[in-house]
Scaffold this motif. Structure first.
Motif, PDB file in Angstrom:
ATOM      1  N   THR A 125       0.302  -1.255   0.557  1.00 17.09           N
ATOM      2  CA  THR A 125       0.063  -0.345   0.069  1.00 17.09           C
ATOM      3  C   THR A 125       0.823   1.215  -0.285  1.00 17.09           C
ATOM      4  O   THR A 125       0.346   2.253  -0.900  1.00 17.09           O
ATOM      5  N   ILE A 126       1.958   1.379   0.913  1.00 15.07           N
ATOM      6  CA  ILE A 126       2.472   2.970   1.350  1.00 15.07           C
ATOM      7  C   ILE A 126       4.303   2.898   0.417  1.00 15.07           C
ATOM      8  O   ILE A 126       4.044   3.734  -0.912  1.00 15.07           O
ATOM      9  N   GLY A 132       7.571   6.306  -0.406  1.00 15.01           N
ATOM     10  CA  GLY A 132       6.362   5.769  -0.860  1.00 15.01           C
ATOM     11  C   GLY A 132       5.023   6.849  -0.577  1.00 15.01           C
ATOM     12  O   GLY A 132       5.871   7.459  -0.964  1.00 15.01           O
ATOM     13  N   LYS A 133       4.091   6.543  -1.028  1.00 17.66           N
ATOM     14  CA  LYS A 133       2.941   7.523  -0.656  1.00 17.66           C
ATOM     15  C   LYS A 133       2.796   7.682   0.706  1.00 17.66           C
ATOM     16  O   LYS A 133       3.600   6.731   2.189  1.00 17.66           O
ATOM     17  N   ARG A 134       1.959   8.819   0.850  1.00 13.71           N
ATOM     18  CA  ARG A 134       2.020   9.102   2.412  1.00 13.71           C
ATOM     19  C   ARG A 134       1.110   8.128   3.248  1.00 13.71           C
ATOM     20  O   ARG A 134       0.453   7.365   2.867  1.00 13.71           O
ATOM     21  N   ASP A 135       1.636   8.054   4.672  1.00 11.83           N
ATOM     22  CA  ASP A 135       1.284   6.719   5.068  1.00 11.83           C
ATOM     23  C   ASP A 135      -0.420   7.540   5.738  1.00 11.83           C
ATOM     24  O   ASP A 135      -0.665   8.919   5.430  1.00 11.83           O
ATOM     25  N   ARG A 136      -1.005   6.580   6.693  1.00 10.07           N
ATOM     26  CA  ARG A 136      -2.302   7.197   7.383  1.00 10.07           C
ATOM     27  C   ARG A 136      -2.192   8.474   7.770  1.00 10.07           C
ATOM     28  O   ARG A 136      -3.537   9.204   7.925  1.00 10.07           O
ATOM     29  N   THR A 166      10.356   6.255   3.458  1.00 11.72           N
ATOM     30  CA  THR A 166      10.840   6.119   2.354  1.00 11.72           C
ATOM     31  C   THR A 166      10.926   4.056   2.584  1.00 11.72           C
ATOM     32  O   THR A 166      10.621   4.063   3.843  1.00 11.72           O
ATOM     33  N   LEU A 167      11.830   3.753   1.725  1.00  9.10           N
ATOM     34  CA  LEU A 167      12.276   2.434   1.447  1.00  9.10           C
ATOM     35  C   LEU A 167      12.803   2.433   3.472  1.00  9.10           C
ATOM     36  O   LEU A 167      12.541   1.401   3.736  1.00  9.10           O
TER      37      LEU A 167
END
Length: 172
Positions: A72-73, A130-134, A140-141
């Motif tokens: 997801t992220i 990655g995309k933004r979290d909740r 980043t990885l």
């Protein structure tokens, strides 16, 4: 206890990506070892009321965590509004709803999510965003890998206590 899980000690010297992935794989294998050789009923044994913590619940939770951070992220996949085992109405379903669960199927899901996570991160630079979290934070990885080591390490402590409750096995 006969073990089939191979756990490889992380190298004492390696570059950062190799070190982080080795530690993550070490902790993944540790969770598998904690669960090895147990029956479905033993895997579902809960700790102490009111907690719903169990070894199978931890495996289901870690499948969710692997899926969220890597698919997801990191990859930005649309994995839907609900998880594998939880919904918005039942946010702790990964831990709570194990009475009728099929342990072999749940372990297969966890292994598949681990394989997907490995594939998602393979060869990517640690600075890959990655995309933004909740919470709206950019990760980043590198952050994901460090967080996953922390997540597994914390839950492996729980798994150690749960395994001791089940049959007295400690350590490792």
């Amino acid at each position: 206890m006969t073990t089939t899980t191979t756990r490889i000690d992380p190298p004492m010297a390696a570059d950062e990506p190799a070190m982080l992935t080795a530690w993550l794989d070490y902790h993944r294998a540790t969770l598998a070892l904690k669960c090895e050789g147990l029956t479905d009923e033993q895997l579902k044994l809960r700790s102490v009321p009111p907690s719903t913590l169990s070894l199978l619940g931890l495996v289901r939770h870690m499948a969710e965590v692997e899926r969220y951070w890597f698919r997801t992220i990191l990859l930005g996949e649309d994995t839907g509004p609900d998880g594998l085992y939880w919904t918005r109405e039942d946010p702790d379903g990964d831990f709570d709803n194990i009475d009728g669960a099929d342990a072999a199927a749940d372990f297969a899901v966890w292994r598949a999510e681990v394989a997907a996570a490995r594939a998602a991160s393979e060869g990517l630079p640690l600075e890959t965003a990655g995309k933004r979290d909740r919470r709206g934070e950019q990760v980043t990885l590198r952050w994901i890998l460090v967080h996953m080591v922390e997540e597994y390490a914390r839950h492996n402590g729980h798994a150690d206590l749960l395994r001791e409750l089940v049959d007295g096995v400690t350590g490792e």
